[in-house]
Design a protein around this motif. Structure first.
Motif, PDB file in Angstrom:
ATOM      1  N   THR A  91      14.305   8.473  -9.956  1.00  0.00           N
ATOM      2  CA  THR A  91      12.944   8.638 -10.296  1.00  0.00           C
ATOM      3  C   THR A  91      12.697   7.414 -10.591  1.00  0.00           C
ATOM      4  N   ALA A  92      13.196   6.003 -10.832  1.00  0.00           N
ATOM      5  CA  ALA A  92      12.734   4.901 -11.226  1.00  0.00           C
ATOM      6  C   ALA A  92      12.112   4.559  -9.960  1.00  0.00           C
ATOM      7  N   ASP A  93      12.844   4.673  -9.010  1.00  0.00           N
ATOM      8  CA  ASP A  93      12.289   4.068  -7.633  1.00  0.00           C
ATOM      9  C   ASP A  93      10.958   5.088  -7.112  1.00  0.00           C
ATOM     10  N   VAL A  94      10.847   6.293  -7.346  1.00  0.00           N
ATOM     11  CA  VAL A  94       9.858   7.005  -7.056  1.00  0.00           C
ATOM     12  C   VAL A  94       8.459   6.271  -8.034  1.00  0.00           C
ATOM     13  N   ALA A  95       8.691   6.274  -9.208  1.00  0.00           N
ATOM     14  CA  ALA A  95       7.772   5.760 -10.116  1.00  0.00           C
ATOM     15  C   ALA A  95       7.303   4.403  -9.657  1.00  0.00           C
ATOM     16  N   ALA A  96       8.144   3.463  -9.459  1.00  0.00           N
ATOM     17  CA  ALA A  96       7.899   2.039  -8.822  1.00  0.00           C
ATOM     18  C   ALA A  96       6.893   2.204  -7.711  1.00  0.00           C
ATOM     19  N   THR A  97       7.312   3.045  -6.676  1.00  0.00           N
ATOM     20  CA  THR A  97       6.644   3.188  -5.354  1.00  0.00           C
ATOM     21  C   THR A  97       5.342   3.400  -5.722  1.00  0.00           C
ATOM     22  N   TYR A  98       5.025   4.399  -6.549  1.00  0.00           N
ATOM     23  CA  TYR A  98       3.451   4.870  -6.586  1.00  0.00           C
ATOM     24  C   TYR A  98       2.821   4.186  -7.618  1.00  0.00           C
ATOM     25  N   ARG A  99       3.525   3.540  -8.538  1.00  0.00           N
ATOM     26  CA  ARG A  99       2.758   2.664  -9.592  1.00  0.00           C
ATOM     27  C   ARG A  99       2.191   1.132  -8.490  1.00  0.00           C
ATOM     28  N   SER A 100       3.176   0.882  -7.505  1.00  0.00           N
ATOM     29  CA  SER A 100       2.732  -0.176  -6.883  1.00  0.00           C
ATOM     30  C   SER A 100       1.606   0.052  -6.039  1.00  0.00           C
ATOM     31  N   ILE A 101       1.494   1.209  -5.417  1.00  0.00           N
ATOM     32  CA  ILE A 101       0.268   1.552  -4.675  1.00  0.00           C
ATOM     33  C   ILE A 101      -1.063   1.723  -5.629  1.00  0.00           C
ATOM     34  N   LEU A 102      -0.751   2.165  -6.968  1.00  0.00           N
ATOM     35  CA  LEU A 102      -1.934   2.082  -7.870  1.00  0.00           C
ATOM     36  C   LEU A 102      -2.238   1.003  -8.663  1.00  0.00           C
ATOM     37  N   ASP A 103      -1.318  -0.034  -8.573  1.00  0.00           N
ATOM     38  CA  ASP A 103      -1.631  -1.220  -9.286  1.00  0.00           C
ATOM     39  C   ASP A 103      -3.024  -1.711  -8.820  1.00  0.00           C
ATOM     40  N   ALA A 104      -3.664  -2.494  -9.924  1.00  0.00           N
ATOM     41  CA  ALA A 104      -5.049  -2.903  -9.573  1.00  0.00           C
ATOM     42  C   ALA A 104      -5.068  -3.959  -8.542  1.00  0.00           C
ATOM     43  N   GLY A 105      -3.974  -4.830  -8.174  1.00  0.00           N
ATOM     44  CA  GLY A 105      -4.253  -5.677  -7.369  1.00  0.00           C
ATOM     45  C   GLY A 105      -3.638  -5.247  -5.929  1.00  0.00           C
ATOM     46  N   SER A 106      -3.201  -3.960  -5.913  1.00  0.00           N
ATOM     47  CA  SER A 106      -2.746  -3.336  -4.587  1.00  0.00           C
ATOM     48  C   SER A 106      -3.851  -3.120  -3.480  1.00  0.00           C
ATOM     49  N   THR A 107      -3.470  -3.427  -2.314  1.00  0.00           N
ATOM     50  CA  THR A 107      -4.446  -3.239  -1.194  1.00  0.00           C
ATOM     51  C   THR A 107      -3.928  -1.941  -0.334  1.00  0.00           C
ATOM     52  N   SER A 108      -3.069  -1.031  -0.993  1.00  0.00           N
ATOM     53  CA  SER A 108      -2.680   0.090  -0.099  1.00  0.00           C
ATOM     54  C   SER A 108      -3.797   0.722   0.179  1.00  0.00           C
ATOM     55  N   PRO A 109      -4.094   1.225   1.633  1.00  0.00           N
ATOM     56  CA  PRO A 109      -5.099   2.129   2.160  1.00  0.00           C
ATOM     57  C   PRO A 109      -4.587   3.605   1.462  1.00  0.00           C
ATOM     58  N   HIS A 110      -3.621   3.746   0.957  1.00  0.00           N
ATOM     59  CA  HIS A 110      -3.377   5.175   0.564  1.00  0.00           C
ATOM     60  C   HIS A 110      -3.638   5.579  -0.694  1.00  0.00           C
ATOM     61  N   ALA A 111      -4.287   4.442  -1.588  1.00  0.00           N
ATOM     62  CA  ALA A 111      -4.290   4.648  -2.941  1.00  0.00           C
ATOM     63  C   ALA A 111      -5.538   5.724  -3.233  1.00  0.00           C
ATOM     64  N   THR A 112      -6.468   6.013  -2.577  1.00  0.00           N
ATOM     65  CA  THR A 112      -7.559   6.797  -2.867  1.00  0.00           C
ATOM     66  C   THR A 112      -7.190   8.086  -3.363  1.00  0.00           C
ATOM     67  N   PRO A 113      -6.516   8.916  -2.725  1.00  0.00           N
ATOM     68  CA  PRO A 113      -6.397  10.163  -3.187  1.00  0.00           C
ATOM     69  C   PRO A 113      -5.289  10.141  -4.318  1.00  0.00           C
ATOM     70  N   LEU A 114      -4.605   9.133  -4.632  1.00  0.00           N
ATOM     71  CA  LEU A 114      -3.689   9.138  -5.710  1.00  0.00           C
ATOM     72  C   LEU A 114      -4.274   8.507  -6.969  1.00  0.00           C
ATOM     73  N   ARG A 115      -5.593   8.108  -6.861  1.00  0.00           N
ATOM     74  CA  ARG A 115      -6.237   7.512  -8.169  1.00  0.00           C
ATOM     75  C   ARG A 115      -6.322   8.489  -9.234  1.00  0.00           C
ATOM     76  N   LEU A 116      -6.264   9.776  -8.839  1.00  0.00           N
ATOM     77  CA  LEU A 116      -6.324  10.791 -10.032  1.00  0.00           C
ATOM     78  C   LEU A 116      -5.125  10.681 -10.961  1.00  0.00           C
ATOM     79  N   ILE A 117      -4.102  10.024 -10.588  1.00  0.00           N
ATOM     80  CA  ILE A 117      -2.926  10.030 -11.481  1.00  0.00           C
ATOM     81  C   ILE A 117      -3.123   9.060 -12.664  1.00  0.00           C
TER      82      ILE A 117
END
Length: 496
Positions: free
Chosen positions: A102-128
């Motif tokens: 689960t540390a890998d799962v958390a790191a993956t999604y935290r990296s997408i939600l990080d303020a400096g991330s440019t991931s195009p997949h962040a929008t639907p995940l911002r409710l986390i």
């Protein structure tokens, strides 16, 4: 046309000295476009997404009804804004042997939600709002608001936390836990993977020209091709005794998009005129060989949130001319528009036919085609008046916020045409507040009806999928979204 094509292929084969090559055990897959990014956090093109499914595992996948089902993990909803995920007993390992936790799962999604991330997949995940790791197999997602769709958002391939922390270049050197592992990228346009179950090697070869792809299939330089072939080439392949061609229904949505931030495409009369000038049935029949079905909305009507009551704009050249006249255009003052597409020959042919159809109602359309990187870069940057593209592999209706809400302008989303429609925004927001999937579906159907009225996109069709394989290749199955999961079972047999 088919007879001329047959002669051309024969001449080219003779010029290449031999139409066959010695067999080997590697399965070679010919691609119309090369994968651009093998980091699932950032990939947006269809080829990358399909290959990433092979390289990485995800928490959640979808069943045949496009509803979320467990993949790496099962889940339960503990509260309206809290979901608990437990990794399944048969734990996956990354391809370096490290156990996925689960540390890998958390790191993956935290990296997408990080303020400096440019991931195009962040929008639907911002409710986390928070990801809480409870132990190696259990973690909780805390949300800012209830959303019945939430499990379906967790479909990003999981990366190793250590690699994320070290800044590994996953886009070129992927490290996942999927059914295939990365072997090498020895040169541009040549990607090598290996199937874990039996060591079978698969090589993806980028061959942009469809005629050359077919030649390579005939010569044995590739073993299978999927999609992106014009109708006459498919007809030719179907006539070859050592080639098998299989068709299957698809859900990928082809459309024409507009720039709604500057004239003349800001005028709804112009967009409607273009919609009524296009004869999609003729294009589907003569260019796509009948391998498509007309579309009225982004989601197919059989999707759980689809709207089967909608119908595509009719082909009505007279109405198109009347709309253009009402918008102030005439023979002495024709409407002039720029249209961008890729250099893929099928897309260029479709665009050329559209150009002719628009000319028939008095629209002067300037056609420009670019290599995929340049073309897609222009679309993401908003440098267009009109363009043609397809949404590939769409599963959940959160796509409507991502593509059409006024707050989803790039890079935050894919509202590339800059649609700002208060009714669309209200309906999307109402759908997101729905307590059940049924309530959400009601609003999403209204969203699709409003989009058909507003026409930020002209819906064209859902293209079928087709695969052409050489004799000796067996077990490959087409998926409705066009993914490459058929490579999990495909086999290559040596023919005597």
């Amino acid at each position: 046309m088919t007879r001329m094509l047959t002669g051309l292929l024969l001449v080219l084969c003779l010029q290449l000295a031999s139409c066959t090559r010695p067999p080997d055990s590697i399965i070679r897959f010919g691609l119309a476009s090369a994968p651009a990014n093998l980091d699932p956090r950032y990939a947006t093109d269809a080829t990358s997404a399909r290959i990433n499914r092979l390289l990485y595992r995800r928490l959640v996948d979808f069943d045949e009804h496009v509803r979320p089902v467990p993949a790496l993990a099962d889940w339960q909803q503990l509260a309206p804004t809290q979901y608990r995920f437990r990794l399944r007993p048969q734990r996956a390992r990354f391809h370096d042997g490290t156990l996925l936790t689960t540390a890998d799962v958390a790191a993956t999604y935290r990296s997408i939600l990080d303020a400096g991330s440019t991931s195009p997949h962040a929008t639907p995940l911002r409710l986390i709002t928070r990801i809480e790791v409870l132990d190696a197999t259990t973690l909780d997602f805390h949300l800012s608001r209830p959303d019945p769709l939430f499990p379906g958002y967790l479909v990003i391939g999981i990366l190793p936390a250590a690699g994320i922390a070290a800044g590994m270049p996953f886009h070129q050197q992927p490290l996942g836990s999927g059914p295939f592992r990365f072997l090498g990228w020895p040169e541009p346009g040549r990607l090598q993977l290996q199937r874990l179950t039996d060591g079978q090697q698969v090589e993806f070869l980028h061959v942009g020209d469809p005629t050359v792809r077919v030649l390579k299939l005939l010569r044995g330089e590739v073993d299978l091709l999927q999609n992106d072939l014009p109708a006459e080439l498919l007809t030719y392949l179907e006539e070859q005794p050592d080639i098998d061609v299989t068709h299957g229904p698809g859900s990928n949505f082809a459309y024409i998009g507009f720039n709604l931030a500057s004239p003349p495409t800001t005028d709804i009369r112009v967009r409607r005129a273009i919609a009524h000038a296009i004869d999609r049935d003729a294009i589907m029949q003569y260019i796509l060989g009948g391998a498509a079905r007309p579309a009225a909305a982004l989601l197919p009507p059989d999707h759980w949130a689809g709207n089967p009551a909608l119908h595509p704009p009719s082909h009505d050249p007279l109405l198109a001319r009347q709309l253009l006249q009402a918008a102030g255009y005439a023979a002495a003052h024709p409407l002039q528009l720029g249209y961008k597409t890729s250099t893929d020959p099928v897309r260029v042919r479709i665009a050329t036919v559209i150009q002719q159809q628009l000319a028939g109602v008095g629209i002067d359309m300037r056609l420009s085609s670019y290599d995929w990187g340049t073309f897609f870069g222009d679309i993401k940057a908003g440098r267009f008046q009109m363009y043609s593209l397809a949404w590939v592999g769409i599963k959940t209706p959160d796509i409507f916020r991502y593509a059409f809400h006024s707050t989803s302008l790039p890079p935050e989303g894919a509202n590339r045409g800059q649609l700002a429609d208060a009714a669309v925004d209200r309906l999307i927001e109402a759908a997101e507040q729905g307590a059940t999937l049924e309530e959400q579906a009601k609003y999403y159907r209204q969203v699709q009806a409003q989009l058909l009225e507003t026409l930020p996109y002209i819906p064209l069709w859902y293209e079928d999928h087709v695969v052409a394989t050489r004799q000796g290749i067996s077990g490959y199955r087409l998926a409705p979204d066009g993914n490459y999961d058929g490579l999990l079972q495909v086999q290559k047999h040596t023919l005597n």
